[in-house]
Design a protein around this motif. Structure first.
Motif, short mmCIF file in Angstrom:
data_model
loop_
_atom_site.label_atom_id
_atom_site.label_comp_id
_atom_site.label_asym_id
_atom_site.label_seq_id
_atom_site.Cartn_x
_atom_site.Cartn_y
_atom_site.Cartn_z
N THR A 1 42.28 106.73 31.36
CA THR A 1 41.35 107.19 30.31
C THR A 1 41.32 108.72 30.41
N PRO A 2 40.72 109.39 29.43
CA PRO A 2 40.49 110.82 29.64
C PRO A 2 39.53 110.99 30.81
N LEU A 3 39.54 112.16 31.40
CA LEU A 3 38.48 112.47 32.38
C LEU A 3 37.34 113.07 31.57
N TYR A 4 36.21 112.41 31.61
CA TYR A 4 35.11 112.82 30.74
C TYR A 4 34.39 114.04 31.30
N TYR A 5 33.97 114.90 30.39
CA TYR A 5 33.17 116.05 30.79
C TYR A 5 31.82 115.58 31.32
N VAL A 6 31.37 116.26 32.34
CA VAL A 6 30.09 115.86 32.93
C VAL A 6 28.91 116.67 32.40
N PRO B 1 27.00 110.01 29.57
CA PRO B 1 28.04 109.29 28.83
C PRO B 1 27.45 108.58 27.61
N HIS B 2 28.24 108.47 26.55
CA HIS B 2 27.78 107.75 25.37
C HIS B 2 28.77 106.65 25.00
N LEU B 3 28.50 106.01 23.87
CA LEU B 3 29.30 104.86 23.48
C LEU B 3 30.79 105.17 23.36
N GLY B 4 31.13 106.38 22.91
CA GLY B 4 32.54 106.76 22.78
C GLY B 4 33.27 106.71 24.11
N HIS B 5 32.61 107.17 25.17
CA HIS B 5 33.24 107.12 26.50
C HIS B 5 33.39 105.67 26.96
N VAL C 1 40.50 125.07 32.07
CA VAL C 1 40.00 123.73 32.35
C VAL C 1 40.89 122.60 31.82
N TRP C 2 41.53 122.80 30.68
CA TRP C 2 42.40 121.73 30.17
C TRP C 2 43.68 121.59 31.00
N PHE C 3 44.22 122.73 31.44
CA PHE C 3 45.42 122.68 32.28
C PHE C 3 45.08 121.96 33.58
N ALA D 1 42.57 119.77 34.03
CA ALA D 1 42.20 118.36 33.83
C ALA D 1 43.42 117.47 33.58
N LEU D 2 44.36 117.94 32.76
CA LEU D 2 45.52 117.10 32.45
C LEU D 2 46.29 116.71 33.71
N LEU D 3 46.29 117.61 34.67
CA LEU D 3 47.07 117.34 35.88
C LEU D 3 46.50 116.21 36.73
N GLY E 1 40.60 105.66 17.32
CA GLY E 1 39.71 106.32 16.36
C GLY E 1 38.36 106.64 16.95
N TRP E 2 37.46 107.06 16.09
CA TRP E 2 36.13 107.47 16.52
C TRP E 2 35.07 106.46 16.11
N TRP E 3 34.08 106.36 16.93
CA TRP E 3 32.85 105.68 16.51
C TRP E 3 32.02 106.71 15.79
N LYS F 1 31.25 111.91 13.64
CA LYS F 1 31.70 111.50 14.96
C LYS F 1 30.51 111.54 15.92
N MET F 2 30.38 110.45 16.69
CA MET F 2 29.35 110.44 17.71
C MET F 2 29.80 111.39 18.82
N SER F 3 29.00 112.38 19.15
CA SER F 3 29.43 113.31 20.20
C SER F 3 28.26 113.99 20.88
N LYS F 4 28.55 114.40 22.12
CA LYS F 4 27.55 115.10 22.91
C LYS F 4 27.11 116.35 22.19
N SER F 5 28.10 117.06 21.62
CA SER F 5 27.74 118.34 21.02
C SER F 5 26.92 118.15 19.74
O1 ME8 Z 1 37.67 115.69 25.96
N1 ME8 Z 1 34.44 107.68 19.44
O2 ME8 Z 1 36.15 114.93 27.55
P1 ME8 Z 1 35.01 114.31 26.63
C1 ME8 Z 1 35.39 107.20 20.26
N2 ME8 Z 1 37.34 116.33 29.40
N3 ME8 Z 1 35.71 107.76 21.44
C2 ME8 Z 1 35.03 108.84 21.81
C3 ME8 Z 1 34.02 109.40 21.01
C4 ME8 Z 1 33.73 108.76 19.77
N4 ME8 Z 1 32.78 109.19 18.96
N5 ME8 Z 1 33.53 110.47 21.66
C5 ME8 Z 1 34.20 110.58 22.83
C6 ME8 Z 1 37.27 115.59 27.11
N6 ME8 Z 1 35.11 109.59 22.93
C7 ME8 Z 1 38.11 116.16 28.23
C8 ME8 Z 1 39.29 115.23 28.48
S1 ME8 Z 1 41.51 114.48 29.77
C9 ME8 Z 1 42.58 115.14 30.86
C10 ME8 Z 1 40.23 115.67 29.55
C11 ME8 Z 1 36.01 109.36 24.07
O3 ME8 Z 1 33.89 114.01 27.54
C12 ME8 Z 1 37.46 109.50 23.65
O4 ME8 Z 1 38.27 108.91 24.63
O5 ME8 Z 1 34.76 115.13 25.44
C13 ME8 Z 1 37.62 110.99 23.70
O6 ME8 Z 1 38.97 111.41 23.71
C14 ME8 Z 1 36.93 111.31 25.00
O7 ME8 Z 1 35.79 110.40 25.01
C15 ME8 Z 1 36.47 112.76 25.10
O8 ME8 Z 1 35.62 112.89 26.20
#
Ligand code: ME8
Ligand code: MG
Length: 509
Positions: free
Chosen positions: A9-14, A18-22, A229-231, A233-235, A293-295, A301-305
């Protein structure tokens, strides 16, 4: 030797909860990992947290703690969500752990030594919430320079940094994508990436000045810089495998090939930057990058920001982990956007889980209690059932291998619905009333065995429900000890004592 399967999976930002997308990406990865394990493969399922960068330093600052303390805490939110969703990861990696830090430094060293990094002036427009630096050509409207991802204003900046040139790799990448049809999926995303590769690629700035961004991995050849940070994280996809010498690297990267599950928001990082970084290191690209896709919530888009998140912890508390897993996996075909609403979730629970599945199990076990003294009567599966079972097992395997998870669930529900129909058609209560004992027993046997098959098939997707059905049928050894497809061919033993439980998924009113 068994086949191997490596899923990430991606490494999620802390920086926030966490929300439904993660939960979505992680549940998909979990279902795949479980299915492959259940089919005897050796699986490595990697997830974790992305802990460096400005966004996280800011979040820590806002709470008056050090970034490390903040990250320690926040990383735990993800772990506990994964526990409540039954996520069976093999490794949870954090970008602040020494093993990862060491690999990032080594990669920078290697690239630096081979002359692949060049020093220069970095002019960019930065979106802090997205941790993304945009170049002039990225803006649809060059006057406003709003972040192409979140539409917020960006800040112009200029600094001394190190760069990796991407342009020399562009022709190779286009060719690679065109000759490897399952490299970037779905097709719509592959086309999007090919579109990005139509014009020259600006160099990727892989460092940040330490005085602006102190929270990052120190660059081995410059005390003034940390890693972008992306360089960094990808590693993780390599560091978790103990690159370059680890046996896991051989097994997972070289032999199996990585399946990177991501959301479409981070396709550029994974499908352009990442393969090029690997190419510069002379490492094979991952096998598949699947961008789902996105929820959406109210069209966005559902997002933290944006702060419009659905809290998966609350959903699990109210409806249970399997209900949420089922909804996420079944409601939209992987790759498309989905709209989350509580009413859609309840509709799915009532129709598919309470009515179809729960009812099948509950009424079948009730009949076994009433008409067979709570034991599996004597009998054997019908030939017709065996053929249908093989066909469905094939359909599920095909669906899983092509990442069409909703299709796998539909195939299982064909079987569930057929079992429900058989009850209506063969009317066991009539057989009981008219004293057709033998016919009744053989029908109840077949019914119990169909439910056994449901439990085996459901396990990767609804692990709790699967285990419960399995126990209700009287099996002692947990359902996850059975390997498919061979376990399908071991019908339920006559005489086994059942243990009926309350309905699996009560109707929500
Ligand atoms: O991008 N619908 O972390 P992130 C579906 N740290 N999936 C969603 C979503 C939504 N609305 N919102 C988030 C980062 N996701 C980087 C990644 S990887 C080396 C570094 C999921 O916390 C989806 O998998 O912003 C998305 O790509 C990821 O959370 C982004 O998480
Ligand atoms: Mg994000």
């Amino acid at each position: 030797m068994s086949e191997s399967f490596y899923v990430t999976t991606p490494l999620y930002y802390v920086n926030a909860q966490p929300h439904l997308g993660h939960a979505y990406t992680t549940v998909i990865a979990d279902a795949l990992a479980r299915w492959h394990r259940q089919h005897g493969e050796s699986v490595f399922f990697l997830t974790g947290t992305d802990e460096h960068g400005e966004k996280i330093a800011q979040a820590a600052h806002a709470q008056g703690v050090s970034p490390q303390t903040f990250a320690d805490r926040a990383s735990q939110w993800f772990r506990s969500l994964w526990a409540s969703l039954g996520i069976s990861y093999d490794r949870f990696i954090r970008t602040t752990e020494p093993q990862h830090v060491e690999v990032v430094r080594k990669v920078l060293e290697v690239l630096h030594n081979q002359g692949a990094l060049r020093r220069g002036t970095y002019i960019f427009w930065y979106c802090v919430p997205c941790e993304t630096a945009w170049s002039e050509s990225d803006f649809p409207d060059p006057h406003t320079r709003l972040c192409p991802s979140c539409q917020r204003p960006t800040d112009r900046a200029e600094e001394d940094d190190y760069f990796l040139d991407l342009e020399p790799h562009r022709a190779w990448l286009i060719e690679y994508i065109e000759t490897h049809p399952s490299f970037i999926l779905p097709v719509s995303r592959r086309n999007e990436v090919l579109g990005m590769l139509k014009k020259a690629l600006p160099p990727l700035c892989v460092t940040r000045p330490k005085d602006r961004v102190p929270w990052g991995i120190e660059v081995p050849f410059s005390s003034k810089h940390v890693t972008y940070v992306w360089f960094d994280a990808l590693l993780n996809y390599l560091s978790a495998l103990d690159w370059p010498d680890g046996a896991a690297f051989q097994e997972c990267w070289q032999k199996a090939g990585a399946i990177h599950l991501i959301g479409k928001d981070i396709i550029r990082h994974h499908a352009v930057y990442w393969p090029i970084i690997l190419h510069a290191l002379k490492i094979e690209p991952p096998k598949t990058i699947f961008a789902h896709g996105w929820w959406l919530v109210e069209g966005e888009k559902m997002s933290k920001s944006k702060g419009n998140m659905v809290d998966p912890v609350a959903v699990v508390k109210t409806y249970g982990m399997d209900a949420l897993r089922y909804f996420l996996l079944r409601d939209v075909p992987l790759g498309e956007d989905g709209i989350f609403s509580e009413s859609a979730l309840i509709r799915r629970i009532n129709a598919d889980l309470a009515n179809d599945l729960g009812n099948l199990v509950y009424r079948s076990l009730s009949m076994l209690e009433k008409h067979a003294h709570g034991r599996i009567p004597s009998g054997r599966p019908s030939e017709e059932d065996r053929h249908r079972m093989d066909a469905i097992e094939h359909a599920i395997a095909l669906a899983i291998r092509t990442l069409a998870i909703d299709e796998a669930l539909k195939a299982i529900w064909d079987w569930v619905n057929q079992a429900n129909r058989s009850i209506e058609e063969e009317a066991p209560w009539e057989l009981a009333r008219s004293g057709h004992k033998e016919k009744l027993d053989s029908f109840l046997y077949r019914l119990a065995d169909r439910i056994r098959v449901v439990a085996l098939w459901l396990w990767p997707f609804l692990p709790k429900a699967a285990q419960s059905i399995w126990e209700q049928l009287g099996f002692e050894i947990p359902v996850d000890r059975s390997l498919l497809p061979s376990a399908l061919d071991h019908p339920i033993p006559p005489g086994q004592k059942i243990r009926k439980a309350p309905p699996l998924f009560p109707r929500i009113v």
